[in-house]
Write an enzyme that holds these catalytic residues in place. Structure first.
Site, PDB file in Angstrom:
ATOM      1  N   LYS A 239       0.844  -1.207   0.000  1.00  0.00           N
ATOM      2  CA  LYS A 239       0.000   0.000   0.000  1.00  0.00           C
ATOM      3  C   LYS A 239       0.876   1.252   0.000  1.00  0.00           C
ATOM      4  CE  LYS A 239      -3.779  -2.478   2.139  1.00  0.00           C
ATOM      5  NZ  LYS A 239      -4.543  -2.831   3.346  1.00  0.00           N
TER       6      LYS A 239
ATOM      7  N   GLN B 262      -4.402  -1.531   9.595  1.00  0.00           N
ATOM      8  CA  GLN B 262      -4.325  -2.861   8.975  1.00  0.00           C
ATOM      9  C   GLN B 262      -4.922  -3.913   9.918  1.00  0.00           C
ATOM     10  OE1 GLN B 262      -3.194  -3.509   5.764  1.00  0.00           O
ATOM     11  NE2 GLN B 262      -4.039  -5.530   6.174  1.00  0.00           N
TER      12      GLN B 262
ATOM     13  N   ASP C 289     -10.825   3.088   4.034  1.00  0.00           N
ATOM     14  CA  ASP C 289     -11.116   1.655   3.872  1.00  0.00           C
ATOM     15  C   ASP C 289     -12.629   1.399   3.823  1.00  0.00           C
ATOM     16  OD1 ASP C 289      -9.071  -0.145   3.451  1.00  0.00           O
ATOM     17  OD2 ASP C 289      -8.511  -0.308   5.562  1.00  0.00           O
TER      18      ASP C 289
END
Ligand code: NAD
Length: 287
Positions: A55, A99, A122
């Protein structure tokens, strides 16, 4: 029947990243600060380290500044929440990515809820999910957003189409179904309790498989000419990576299909970059 067109997710993801970079460059040339993405990693899960590394690499490539926070496994929930509060307040940060999975002593629902929904790139915050369902501007989970982009790139007509989403997870199946509904498809969500799954899937003009079972759907479950998007990432008995769809038999029946690897996989990170770009525009009041 002609074999299915292979939907090249790698190439489409590269195109999305290129678009993001061009737009970042355009905004920077007009004097805007760089978009900022904070990545937060707690503990030592090797797969999570790789995901975050990829990422950050995509961020660097697209001109997004990523600021990484790596915390030890013993980090308390309160410490993590304090970091998120700091990132929420930081005007240079447009997106916050925590994460998953988090260590067991931390409740990921509490942590995800602490992220400012306006920085929730997200799309996991309940507010983001509500905005999606209500059709309000917000952030949508990157994998389903990537699947939609693949369908758009392939110019698949969704209006009035029969779509079957197999899998009802909060991060893939459910938001995928909402996105297809928003685009006027007639949507069915199938799952582990669905009776006669092949018969349900055979109804579909568009199949999205997000299950996590190697080659669950065979060609006989695919309607001739259907478009198949395979989200699954599995290892078969020989340890080979494969999707939820049996590519060999399904590609003989479908009109277009994503491979695994090289289909949906590369799209997820590309859409994270796009979400960060969107956040940057909203937060700076750019159009
Ligand atoms: P999940 O385990 O949270 O959900 C799986 C869903 O499949 C459940 O809703 C369950 O009801 C359904 N299911 C299970 N067995 C079934 C069966 N036999 N028949 C019909 N439905 C069944 O998984 P997830 O997080 O949604 O991920 C699904 C797959 O997609 C996994 O292989 C995962 O690795 C992959 N994935 C890929 C990406 C990507 O970037 N390409 C991103 C997220 C997930």
């Amino acid at each position: 029947m002609a074999p299915a067109r292979i939907i090249d997710g790698k190439a489409i993801a590269a195109k999305v990243r290129g678009e993001v970079k061009a737009e970042v460059d355009r905004r920077r040339a007009k004097g805007a600060r760089a978009p900022g993405l904070a990545t937060v990693l707690v503990g030592n899960d090797p797969a999570s380290h790789t995901y975050v590394k990829n990422k950050r690499k995509a961020a660097a490539e697209t001109g997004i500044e990523s600021v990484h926070h790596e915390l030890p496994d013993a980090t308390t929930q309160a410490e993590l929440l304090a970091l998120i509060a700091t990132l929420n307040a930081d005007v240079t940060i447009d997106g916050i990515l925590v994460q998953l999975p988090l260590p067991k002593h931390i409740d990921d629902r509490v942590v995800l809820r602490a992220i400012d929904p306006d920085k929730d790139v997200d799309g996991f915050h309940p507010e983001s999910v509500a905005r999606l369902v209500l059709g309000l501007p917000g952030f949508v989970s990157c994998t389903p957003l990537g699947c939609l982009r693949l369908l758009d790139e392939e110019r698949v007509e969704l209006k009035g189409a029969r779509a079957v989403v197999v899998g009802r997870s909060n991060i893939v199946g459910k938001p995928m179904a909402q996105l297809l509904l928003q685009r006027d498809a007639t949507v069915t969500i199938a799952h582990s309790k669905t009776r006669d799954l092949p018969a349900v899937v055979r109804e579909a003009d568009v199949v999205i498989a997000a299950v996590g079972r190697a080659r669950l759907l065979k060609g006989d479950a695919i309607k001739p000419g259907a478009v198949v998007i395979d989200v699954g990432i599995n290892r078969d008995a020989e340890g080979k990576m494969c999707g939820d769809v049996d590519f060999a038999s399904a590609s003989a029946v479908a009109s277009a299909i994503t491979p695994v690897p090289g289909g949906v996989g590369p799209m997820t990170i590309a859409m994270l970059m796009q979400n960060t770009l969107t956040s940057h525009a909203r937060r700076l009041g750019l159009s």
